[in-house]
Enzyme design. Structure first.
Site, PDB file in Angstrom:
ATOM      1  N   GLY A  55     -26.952  50.410  53.731  1.00  0.00           N
ATOM      2  CA  GLY A  55     -27.641  50.128  52.131  1.00  0.00           C
ATOM      3  C   GLY A  55     -26.204  49.157  51.909  1.00  0.00           C
ATOM      4  N   CYS A  94     -20.374  43.646  49.868  1.00  0.00           N
ATOM      5  CA  CYS A  94     -20.548  42.681  48.638  1.00  0.00           C
ATOM      6  C   CYS A  94     -20.067  43.519  47.182  1.00  0.00           C
ATOM      7  CB  CYS A  94     -21.385  42.290  49.106  1.00  0.00           C
ATOM      8  SG  CYS A  94     -21.604  41.374  47.321  1.00  0.00           S
ATOM      9  N   CYS A  99     -17.741  41.007  47.474  1.00  0.00           N
ATOM     10  CA  CYS A  99     -17.727  39.082  46.916  1.00  0.00           C
ATOM     11  C   CYS A  99     -17.441  39.818  45.969  1.00  0.00           C
ATOM     12  CB  CYS A  99     -19.120  38.904  47.047  1.00  0.00           C
ATOM     13  SG  CYS A  99     -19.816  39.279  48.990  1.00  0.00           S
ATOM     14  N   LYS A 102     -13.884  41.006  44.135  1.00  0.00           N
ATOM     15  CA  LYS A 102     -12.876  39.921  44.991  1.00  0.00           C
ATOM     16  C   LYS A 102     -13.493  38.835  43.733  1.00  0.00           C
ATOM     17  CE  LYS A 102     -15.170  36.515  46.235  1.00  0.00           C
ATOM     18  NZ  LYS A 102     -14.572  36.737  48.256  1.00  0.00           N
ATOM     19  N   GLY A 195     -26.784  59.525  54.256  1.00  0.00           N
ATOM     20  CA  GLY A 195     -26.535  60.560  55.248  1.00  0.00           C
ATOM     21  C   GLY A 195     -25.819  59.945  56.049  1.00  0.00           C
ATOM     22  N   TYR A 265     -10.742  34.230  55.670  1.00  0.00           N
ATOM     23  CA  TYR A 265     -11.277  34.613  54.110  1.00  0.00           C
ATOM     24  C   TYR A 265     -10.264  35.255  53.273  1.00  0.00           C
ATOM     25  CZ  TYR A 265     -15.368  31.758  54.270  1.00  0.00           C
ATOM     26  OH  TYR A 265     -16.871  31.439  54.961  1.00  0.00           O
ATOM     27  N   GLU A 269      -7.989  34.579  50.233  1.00  0.00           N
ATOM     28  CA  GLU A 269      -8.585  35.292  48.852  1.00  0.00           C
ATOM     29  C   GLU A 269      -7.769  36.620  47.953  1.00  0.00           C
ATOM     30  OE1 GLU A 269     -13.114  33.859  49.132  1.00  0.00           O
ATOM     31  OE2 GLU A 269     -12.849  36.198  49.696  1.00  0.00           O
ATOM     32  N   HIS A 533     -21.825  12.945  34.721  1.00  0.00           N
ATOM     33  CA  HIS A 533     -20.304  12.315  33.849  1.00  0.00           C
ATOM     34  C   HIS A 533     -20.002  13.298  33.002  1.00  0.00           C
ATOM     35  CE1 HIS A 533     -16.570   9.553  34.151  1.00  0.00           C
ATOM     36  NE2 HIS A 533     -16.653   9.722  32.427  1.00  0.00           N
ATOM     37  N   GLU A 538     -19.298  14.782  40.480  1.00  0.00           N
ATOM     38  CA  GLU A 538     -20.401  13.440  40.599  1.00  0.00           C
ATOM     39  C   GLU A 538     -19.427  12.482  41.473  1.00  0.00           C
ATOM     40  OE1 GLU A 538     -19.486  10.463  37.093  1.00  0.00           O
ATOM     41  OE2 GLU A 538     -17.540  12.182  36.854  1.00  0.00           O
TER      42      GLU A 538
END
Ligand code: FAD
Ligand code: NAP
Length: 560
Positions: A55, A94, A99, A102, A195, A265, A269, A533, A538
């Protein structure tokens, strides 16, 4: 048909009446038939169109979409506590140990910087040494957020049991040919089972429940979405004394002086936010940092981290970790070049040396599913394993990006193919990603090395520029590593093959350009795109210096 209605039918009376009978004979006959029929009903209720094992991001996305489309779905989720005893709720890596915590800790670290910048912008604040961070407050806030997400996730699954129209208009397409499913097309049904799942056979998944009992689920189709867990190096003291990303976000005490082993990563991090929060952080690098990423950029990121106080031990691997009497950890390591040994003492040692897929525990071989020998990962063809009714998504897949949105997208598309006659398959190419180091790095497409390898240097043009974010100017922040790079074909219309952005909010910047690349972005189009801008994004519309030209890529002016 519900259990209750089956019992009513078998007794020829209502269940209430059945219970009120006094005659032994009548009662026992009634009980007998009720039990037999209940067993039958239980058997029926344990039959699923789709059983999802895991899950997390991928499993839940597929389960929810399949249920929306009318399939009867069961989701099994179980978290084996880490060697340090950390465990968590529904939702996968996650939400609980990836994620989300973190990003929150990364943000906490960035706020520390912003506090200091704020002074330059006129905010009157205590002197620098008096601006303190409190680990417990941050950890509790992060854990509270995680628990709220766990709760919402469970409620979402429960609400899936309500009668609702399918969100997809042609949801009945699949069911038309399956009469027994037509009844259910307006019902989203997800049975969440806390489970540990394992294959009893290719169509039967057993769930080991918290009380030790087992429940068998009959599955027409099975989705393996068990993700992975951090690996530990096979050295003395690693399992006993060290932590991983599974533990850092719920660590009871402040981490103190921390050694982070691994420069992927997770290693970079974690080192970034720990240093930003004021802890002494050292990264042990075996080969090169961020192997597989653009190495020019990896060097910029590490240079920036070093300047902010992170230490790096290059070309080293740990050989043992011992606990000292005062509770600190003595780490010995070896230099991979000359095998020389060195040691130092830390409060915390965090391993970020990659993750292993959880397929062994799942007994996938019982179902006949092949796994890769080294990694235990599953090779699929459009998420279908070598067993046609068994599928896999997410981190458990061989040679696919280990990223949350990838798992989610693959899971959703799979549900549509399985239960809605869909044909769209997951596109694993040009998936954008961001490394949340203090100075963030967002990227989509090829690294410069990989592009050269695939296309040849002569066929490529590499545009690049250093730039200065406007907001860096007032506090005089070092902008020397804010950098962009666009790799494109040399031939017209100069199709863009890779984009790299180092700077603030890199994830926000690169996301839109990833969409543009999916639409076939060319350098010609990029040059005619009008920027916003003053933003950092940009800069991609202003880049004109090619590496080939040898011209200076540092910024000349701000607004013209
Ligand atoms: P998971 O989310 O891991 O879910 C699998 C679930 O299955 C888990 O709950 C597990 O306990 C359960 N399970 C395992 N075996 C069984 C079993 N036998 N029976 C029942 N249940 C079982 N990705 C990003 O896109 N952006 C980021 O910023 C990012 N940061 C990350 C930071 C860290 C520290 C880590 C570790 C990962 C990060 N990731 C990030 C990667 C991301 O978390 C994963 O790619 C994603 O969670 C994979 O989803 P999944 O569904 O494949 O597996
Ligand atoms: P990783 O990116 O594979 O990095 C593992 C690191 O550990 C590498 O630097 C590797 O060095 C090193 N290493 C491996 N074995 C070692 C050993 N025995 N001793 C010393 N060093 C060793 O793994 P990860 O950082 O754990 O991340 C796992 C996945 O999670 C990533 O692939 C990513 O997809 C996902 N993730 C994503 C994000 C994000 O999107 N921001 C954040 C975190 C994680 P070598 O290079 O020498 O092998």
């Amino acid at each position: 048909m519900t259990n209750m209605s089956i019992v009513r039918f078998a007794c020829g009376s209502s269940p209430r009446l059945c219970r009120s009978r006094t005659s032994f004979m009548v009662k026992s006959t009634c009980q007998y038939s009720a039990t037999a029929v209940e067993e039958k009903a239980n058997e029926q209720s344990s039959k699923y169109d789709l059983v999802v094992i895991g899950g997390g991001s991928g499993g839940l996305a597929c389960a929810k979409e399949a249920a929306h489309l009318g399939a009867k779905v069961a989701v099994l989720d179980y978290v084996t506590p880490s060697p340090r005893g950390s465990k968590w709720g529904l939702g996968g890596t996650c939400v609980n140990v990836g994620c989300i915590p973190k990003k929150l800790m990364h943000h906490a670290a960035l706020l520390g910087e912003a506090v200091h910048d704020a002074r330059a912008y006129g905010w009157v604040l205590p002197e620098k040494a008096k601006v303190m961070h409190n680990w417990e407050v941050l950890r509790n806030a992060v854990q509270d957020h995680i628990k709220s997400v766990n709760w919402v996730t469970r409620v979402e699954l429960r609400n899936n049991k309500e009668n609702v129209e399918p969100s997809v208009p042609n949801a009945s397409a699949f069911h038309d040919s399956e009469n027994h499913l037509i009844r259910r097309k307006n019902k989203r049904t997800i049975d969440y089972i806390n489970g540990r799942g394992y294959f009893h056979s290719s169509h039967v998944v057993n769930a080991v429940l918290n009380n030790g009992k087992e429940r068998s689920l009959n599955a027409e189709k099975v989705l393996i979405a068990v993700g992975g867990r951090p690996r530990y190096p096979d050295i003395p003291g690693a399992l006993e004394h060290c932590i991983t990303s599974d533990d850092i976000f719920s660590l009871a005490r402040p981490p103190g002086r921390t050694l982070i082993v691994g420069a992927g990563y997770i290693g970079l991090e974690c080192a970034g936010f720990l240093n930003g929060l004021g802890y002494d952080a050292t990264v042990m690098v075996r080969s090169v940092p961020l192997r597989g990423f653009d190495q020019q950029i990896a060097q910029l990121l590490c240079g920036e981290m070093e300047e902010r106080g992170v230490k790096f031990l290059h070309k080293c691997i740990p050989t043992r970790v011992e606990k000292l009497e005062n509770g600190q950890l003595k780490v010995t390591w070896s230099n991979v070049k000359d095998s020389s040994l060195q040691s130092d003492v830390f409060d915390t040692v965090l391993f970020a040396v990659g993750r292993r897929a959880l397929t062994k525990e799942l007994a996938v071989t019982t179902a006949g599913v092949h796994t890769e020998k080294e990694s235990g990962k599953i090779r699929t063809d459009n998420e279908q394993t070598n067993i046609p009714h068994i599928f896999a998504v997410g981190d458990v897949l061989h040679e696919k990006p280990e990223l949350t949105p990838v798992a989610i997208q693959a899971g959703k598309l799979l549900a549509h193919r399985l239960f809605n006659g869909g044909s769209e398959v997951m596109d694993y190419h040009n998936v954008a990603t961001t490394v949340f180091t203090p100075l963030e790095y967002g990227t989509v497409g090829f690294s410069e090395e990989r592009a050269v390898e695939l296309f040849g240097e002569d066929k490529l043009e590499v545009y690049h520029a250093f730039y200065k974010p406007t907001e860096f100017s007032v506090p005089q922040r070092n902008a020397s590593r804010c950098y962009i790079k666009v790799i494109c074909e040399r031939e017209k219309p100069h199709k863009v093959l890779g984009m790299h952005f180092v700077g603030p909010q890199a994830g926000e910047v690169i996301q839109g350009f990833a969409a543009a690349m999916k639409c076939g972005l060319t350098m010609d189009l990029l040059k005619t795109t009008v920027g916003i801008h003053p933003t950092t994004a940009e800069e991609f519309t202003r880049v004109f210096v090619t590496k080939r030209s040898g011209l200076d890529p540092t910024p000349q002016s701000c607004c013209s």
